[in-house]
Write a protein that holds these residues in place. Structure first.
Motif, short mmCIF file in Angstrom:
data_model
loop_
_atom_site.label_atom_id
_atom_site.label_comp_id
_atom_site.label_asym_id
_atom_site.label_seq_id
_atom_site.Cartn_x
_atom_site.Cartn_y
_atom_site.Cartn_z
N GLU A 1 3.65 5.98 -5.37
CA GLU A 1 3.73 6.12 -6.82
C GLU A 1 2.60 6.98 -7.36
O GLU A 1 2.80 7.80 -8.24
N ALA B 1 3.83 1.58 -1.20
CA ALA B 1 4.42 1.76 -2.53
C ALA B 1 3.40 2.35 -3.50
O ALA B 1 3.72 3.24 -4.29
N VAL B 2 2.16 1.87 -3.43
CA VAL B 2 1.14 2.38 -4.35
C VAL B 2 0.85 3.85 -4.06
O VAL B 2 0.79 4.68 -4.97
N GLU C 1 0.84 -1.21 0.00
CA GLU C 1 0.00 0.00 0.00
C GLU C 1 0.87 1.25 0.00
O GLU C 1 0.59 2.23 -0.70
#
Lengths: 327, 511, 366
Positions: free
Chosen positions: C238, C234-235, C232
């Protein structure tokens, strides 16, 4: 009782390094560069001025013009080099601006303290500081008729020339950003480099010039601190966190150097308020008063983010490197 | 034709991006007093070619001659020097500046900057060509067509006599398009050279004097517009004869799946985006949504998907057994928790549907990673799914560990659609599913959507190409300014009828 | 008037991914080059031969058993703070408030030791210390996170200001608790009873800290690369829009991650105050909150690689301090060397992401 007449000049003197730092950083940020190296640059500016002054004082006879010009030039040169380094890394090599800035601060503070320490050793002094009182006397010389003007003179005319230079620089920056072609194009570079590029503006040139001029202005802040505020006494780490406060001031003034003049005096005042509030023997409470500038900054930060007005936002592409062929 | 002078001659222009050959030895002539339509499929290199003329890119090989002299265009400033001005598809305007400030941006005029003088000059240009621009208005307060006008005034202010417009009508209403075309004709008659980049056939026929066609970065040919026709141009664009037929099976046992009633949505700035929208989505059916871009399609889909809060109204999900669930006020997670399997292929693929820097496997997990009680993620199933999608949909990729950003547009879309249909949805929402894809990839997507329809999925297809909508969809909901202009049967509906409804509520009949 | 057709001489284009060993070779070369430059700088300032200088540095870092242990301890603390800021950075949350979060964690620890020392059993005291330090750090990290989640407040400045608020709080309590009155410092807390001192493993004073951080490194590695929460993060980092699209509650992830980030910083404060220093000063974090940013970034936010990057920075500073002592230079010399090496590594990233090609513009007549 609260003694405003002695408080105000000290607040101004505290505020001037912040003002110079903030003006420099505003200019830099308007080009889309978030230079967290400003604290380091201010150290470098300060120590370069000190080095210049030190060797000039060593040479024996003093000439008023050179005594001022040499430190100022050394300071500008030192901070210019720092600005160039930052630009090379972030503009040409497209490095992460946050990390580059932090590394510059590490380097700059180390540079200042190292050469400061070396000079202290050279003088062989007992105390860990260098006093350049002769040079400082030129820097902090106030207008000759100040004394005759009473309270007015004390409040507005009692400062060294660099303080007035700082205010003039802030006003000029404000004017340039708002009213001139160069300022318009600089703002465009910071907001949307792709647009500016398509309009034929040389992005790299604007970023370089804005960042380097910004660095030199900030460097002067370091010089003012040593030569005027600290009466020519350099001691390591004395400059402290003023560089970071200068960066905070940029947001506080929503990227407006003219607002910065008043805001920096306010900050300077908050910075030294603890000296003017009677706390009796309770020294500990003074430490709490010292929090004030930071608390106020946080407060303003949160408040402006809550209002979220379009014209008060940071430059749109602040912190983002530009690469034309990015697809 | 021969008596006209060639304003621009491009010779053997080649441009590479990494391993992609965007332009391959292209020849192109542009004449004064003429409107040239540069035609080609998405990705055929039209924009790249023109960007080299406007100084954004520099050609790897080849030469450009302006008025017969060899020209070196290294930067947009050089391009202005040659009188070349380009209006980009994505407007190059600074939002926080005013119209006038944007217009003088980058100009080196002598003397100090006087905004009132600039405003006067802007007014003069507007009066000459019939524009309407407030020089002191900030760009962020402008509509798209106002922004485009500012862009055009900007290049005229610079005295450009070679104008390039990159898909200028994509964001305009038909009326605005008409106005723009009138202005362009005026400018042509004033002796300017004009290039419009487009892939819309009817615009080419209506506006241009000459058409030049690119395919896969190569120049295919040019001819006078009046001596050709749409079929010939399409064939040249695609490289082979194309029959533009899309399969449309009859819906099997359609039942109401989602009922939208009185939906009203405002965006963050408080602008009304959807007003009192009501319709039903049926299972086993494709519901097309037509409308000029920006008239509420995005908000409508996002509201159903739980990404956009509704001000009022209801969105009801109807299960096969007749149970009804309210979706308004739920976020995507709680919608999924209710057992509603809703898939959404958003317009912005890499900014919303996928994470560009993650590989195929990790992108497959986006929807499903929460499954199971474990604290850790299970990457085995997503990996298998990624491999399956690559195989089934012919995704061209070095492997499932490649970041999706490195794939081409068509393959990115296949990965996204592949993931969204893998969860066996009961409702599939798609926004501009074929935007930017070449014709082959587009047909793959149409097939996938049809398969879903046959499997009983309620499909919503938001499209911009009316021809496709009319051939693919069972029913078409037409939006106009955030309101429902009407709902028509896909079979038998006519293009002018739907076009009318897009611009006027209710179309011709009620107008 | 015919113009020569010439393109830009140097052309910059984005590289497709480099194999990892190639990328690390470029970084290694940058470090080597930096060391050479540092050698020149050192020689210029000291007049010693560069080899000798590096020998001295090495001796300063590893020369004696005690020096090696100190290196290990410094490495552990720096690594701990770097681990703490990493999840925040992966989320693109620029937490430069590690300094303040460490301080406040240390302050909480010291408060427990001073106020509760000898009043409750030692195991309970240490338990409370652990909880208090982590909670204090988490609160310090959580406040900016909440504002970021709610109003998108600029976190870089907020966390920075929180550093100074923490510093002043510590300064305040140092005077409140000063021993003896008027000394302006606290001195060793519970010197006689050693209440609240973290236990020593055998005769190794620093071993416990090192072990704790080693475990933490591995946990963080798996947390970021394997756990759902790490995914989560990382998402969200990004693309926030993607996160919303798949139903991730972005605000909650921001706050949760900053609680973790601040909590680990608080733990670092505990290790410093309870584990080794047994006192608190305003400079106990020693700028590590900032250095940690660079450690994490240099390692590309990979906790395992961070062991090496933090080693590099600690080695430099220990070695440079040895040089300063031996050659009578100022301690800040280390910062200069660190700065130079950082500039080289920062610059080298360019050559990993971009390709330079020297173009010759060719003319062809069709």
């Amino acid at each position: 009782m609260f003694d405003f007449v002695s408080f105000f000049p000290r607040a101004v003197m505290q505020g001037i390094p912040l003002l110079l730092g903030a003006t420099g950083e505003t200019l830099t940020e308007k080009s889309g560069n978030l230079n967290l190296g400003i604290p380091g640059i201010m150290y470098v500016g300060g120590i370069c001025g000190v080095i210049g002054a030190f060797f000039y004082e060593q040479s024996g006879h003093m000439n008023g013009f050179l005594a001022v010009a040499i430190p100022v030039l050394c300071c500008l040169l030192g901070s210019l080099l720092m600005g160039l380094l930052y630009c090379f890394l972030t503009v040409n090599l497209r490095a992460n601006q946050n990390v580059t800035g932090l590394a510059m601060t590490t380097f700059g503070v180390g540079f200042g303290n190292f050469f400061g320490g070396s000079l202290i050793k050279l003088t062989g002094s007992e105390v860990p500081s260098i006093a350049l009182s002769a040079t400082s006397a030129y820097f902090s010389k106030s207008l000759p008729f100040t004394d005759k003007l009473g309270v007015f003179g004390k409040l507005f005319c009692s400062y060294g020339f660099l303080a007035y230079v700082a205010i003039i620089i802030a006003l000029v920056c404000s004017y340039v950003l708002k009213r001139t072609r160069v300022g318009l194009q600089l703002r465009a570079v910071g907001e949307s480099p792709a647009t500016a590029d398509a309009a034929g503006i040389d992005i790299a040139k604007y970023k370089y010039v804005a960042t380097c001029v910004g660095s030199m202005i900030a460097g002067l802040g370091g010089l003012y601190y040593v030569m005027d505020y600290a009466c020519g006494v350099w001691s390591n780490d004395a400059f402290g966190d003023r560089g970071w406060l200068a960066i905070a001031l940029v947001i506080f003034t929503i990227w407006r150097p003219n607002v910065g003049i008043l805001a920096s005096i306010l900050f300077g005042g908050l910075y030294i308020l603890y000296l003017f509030i009677p706390t009796g023997t309770n020294l500990a409470v003074k430490e709490l008063y010292k929090m004030l500038p930071y608390i106020v900054t946080i407060f303003v930060l949160v408040l402006t983010s809550m209002r979220n007005k379009r014209d008060n936002q940071p430059p749109e592409s602040l912190g983002v490197p530009y690469f034309r062929e990015d697809r | 034709m021969e008596n006209k002078t060639a304003a621009v001659q491009m010779r053997d222009i080649t441009k590479r991006f990494g391993t992609v050959l965007a332009n391959d030895r292209v020849w192109l002539d542009i004449y004064r007093g003429e409107i040239l339509a540069l035609l080609g499929e998405n990705g055929s290199g039209k924009t790249t070619l023109m960007n080299m003329l406007s100084g954004i890119y520099f050609p790897d090989e080849g030469q450009i001659f302006i008025n017969g002299e060899e020209a070196v265009i290294r930067s947009p400033r050089d391009a202005f020097g040659y009188g070349i001005g380009m209006i980009h598809q994505h407007f190059k305007l600074v939002d926080v500046l005013t119209a006038a400030e944007n217009i003088v941006l980058g100009l080196k005029e002598p003397g100090r900057l006087n905004m009132d003088e600039v405003a006067k000059k802007v007014k003069a240009i507007c009066d000459t060509y019939g524009f309407d621009v407030d020089p002191y208005q900030k760009v962020y307060n402008m509509s798209v067509s106002q922004k485009q006008t500012v862009e055009i005034v900007k290049v005229l202010y610079r005295g450009a006599d070679i104008l390039i417009l990159d898909e200028p009508t994509a964001v305009l209403t038909p009326q605005e398009t008409e106005k723009l075309f009138a202005v362009l004709r005026n400018m042509r008659d004033a002796g300017k050279a004009i290039v419009i980049i487009t892939h819309k056939m009817h615009e080419v026929e209506e506006l241009s004097d000459r058409v030049a066609i690119l395919r896969h970065g190569q120049f295919v040919g040019d001819m006078l517009t009046k001596k050709t026709n749409a079929q010939e141009m399409t064939n040249m664009m695609v490289g082979r004869p194309v029959t533009l037929n899309i399969e449309r099976p009859d819906p099997v046992d359609p039942k109401p799946r989602v009922e939208v009633k009185g939906l009203t949505v405002r965006d963050i700035e408080g602008t009304l985006k959807l007003e009192d929208v009501s319709f039903t989505i049926n299972s086993g059916e494709i519901l097309g949504i037509a409308g000029i871009s920006g008239c509420g399609q995005k908000e409508l889909l996002e509201a159903i998907a739980g990404l956009q809060p509704a001000e009022s109204g209801s969105i009801c999900y109807v299960e096969d057994d007749g149970t009804r669930e309210e979706l308004v006020g739920k976020d995507p997670l709680s919608i999924a928790d209710m057992g509603v399997c809703l898939s959404f292929v958003p317009e912005d693929r890499l900014g919303m549907g996928l994470v560009g820097s993650m590989d195929l496997t990790d992108n497959m997990m986006l929807r499903s990673f929460r499954k199971g009680k474990s604290f850790f993620t299970d990457r085995k199933k997503p990996r298998q799914l990624a491999e399956k999608v690559v195989k089934d949909l012919d995704v061209v990729t070095p492997g499932v560990t490649t970041p999706v950003r490195r794939l081409s547009g068509g393959n990115v879309q296949k990965v996204l659609v592949g993931r969204e249909i893998a969860s066996a949805p009961s409702v599939l929402l798609t926004a501009y599913a074929v935007r930017g894809l070449d014709i082959n990839a587009s047909y793959t997507i149409y097939d996938l959507i049809n398969q879903q329809k046959k499997a009983g999925v309620a499909v919503v297809y938001v499209g911009e190409d009316l021809d496709v909508l009319l051939e693919l969809c069972d029913r078409i909901l037409v939006l106009c300014g955030g309101k429902v202009s009407g709902i028509v049967e896909g079979r038998g509906a006519s293009k002018p009828e739907v076009g009318m409804m897009m611009t006027r509520l209710g179309g011709k009949k009620n107008a | 008037m015919r113009k020569q057709s010439k393109g830009p001489i140097v052309h910059i284009s984005k590289r497709s991914a480099l194999p990892w060993y190639h990328a690390w070779a470029i970084r290694g070369a940058a470090i080597l080059l930096a060391l050479v430059v540092c050698a020149f700088v050192t020689t210029a300032l000291t007049g010693e031969d560069p080899i000798g200088v590096y020998k001295t540095m090495f001796a300063g870092a590893f020369g004696t058993k005690r020096k090696a242990w100190i290196l290990g301890q410094n490495l552990a603390i720096l690594l701990c703070i770097s681990l703490a800021v990493t999840p925040a950075f992966k989320m693109r949350f620029w937490n430069i408030g590690g300094e303040g979060q460490v301080l406040i964690g240390g302050l909480a620890t010291a408060a427990c030791m001073i106020l509760l020392g000898d009043k409750i059993p030692n195991w309970l005291l240490i338990g409370i210390m652990i909880l208090a330090s982590i909670a204090a750090g988490a609160i310090w990290g959580g406040i900016p996170a909440i504002c970021k989640a709610k109003w998108n407040t600029n976190e870089t400045l907020f966390t920075l200001m929180m550093n100074y608020v923490a510093t002043q709080l510590v300064a305040f309590f140092v005077i409140v608790w000063e021993v003896p009155k008027g000394a302006g410092k606290i001195g060793i807390i519970n010197q006689s009873t050693q209440a609240g001192w973290l236990p020593q493993i055998g005769s190794y004073k620093y071993l416990l800290n090192i072990l704790i951080v080693a475990v933490l490194t591995i946990l963080m590695y798996f947390y970021l690369s394997r756990s759902k929460q790490g995914y989560e993060i990382a998402v969200v980092g990004e693309s926030e829009r993607t996160a919303r699209y798949v139903g991730i509650n972005v605000g909650r992830v921001i706050v949760r991650t900053m609680l973790i980030s601040g909590g680990i910083c608080g733990l670092a404060g505990l290790l410093l105050v309870g584990g080794t220093d047994h006192t608190i000063t305003t400079t106990i974090a020693g700028g590590r909150g900032f250095t940690a940013v660079m450690v994490a970034w240099l390692a590309k936010f990979n906790p395992l690689v961070m062991v090496f990057t933090s080693f590099l920075l600690v080695f430099l500073s220990r070695g440079a301090s040895e040089i300063s002592t031996i050659y009578g230079l100022n301690h800040s010399f280390g910062d200069i060397l660190t700065g130079i090496i950082l500039f080289f590594i920062i610059g080298s990233e360019f050559f990993i992401s971009y390709r330079l090609s020297f173009l010759k513009h060719t003319k062809k007549e069709g």
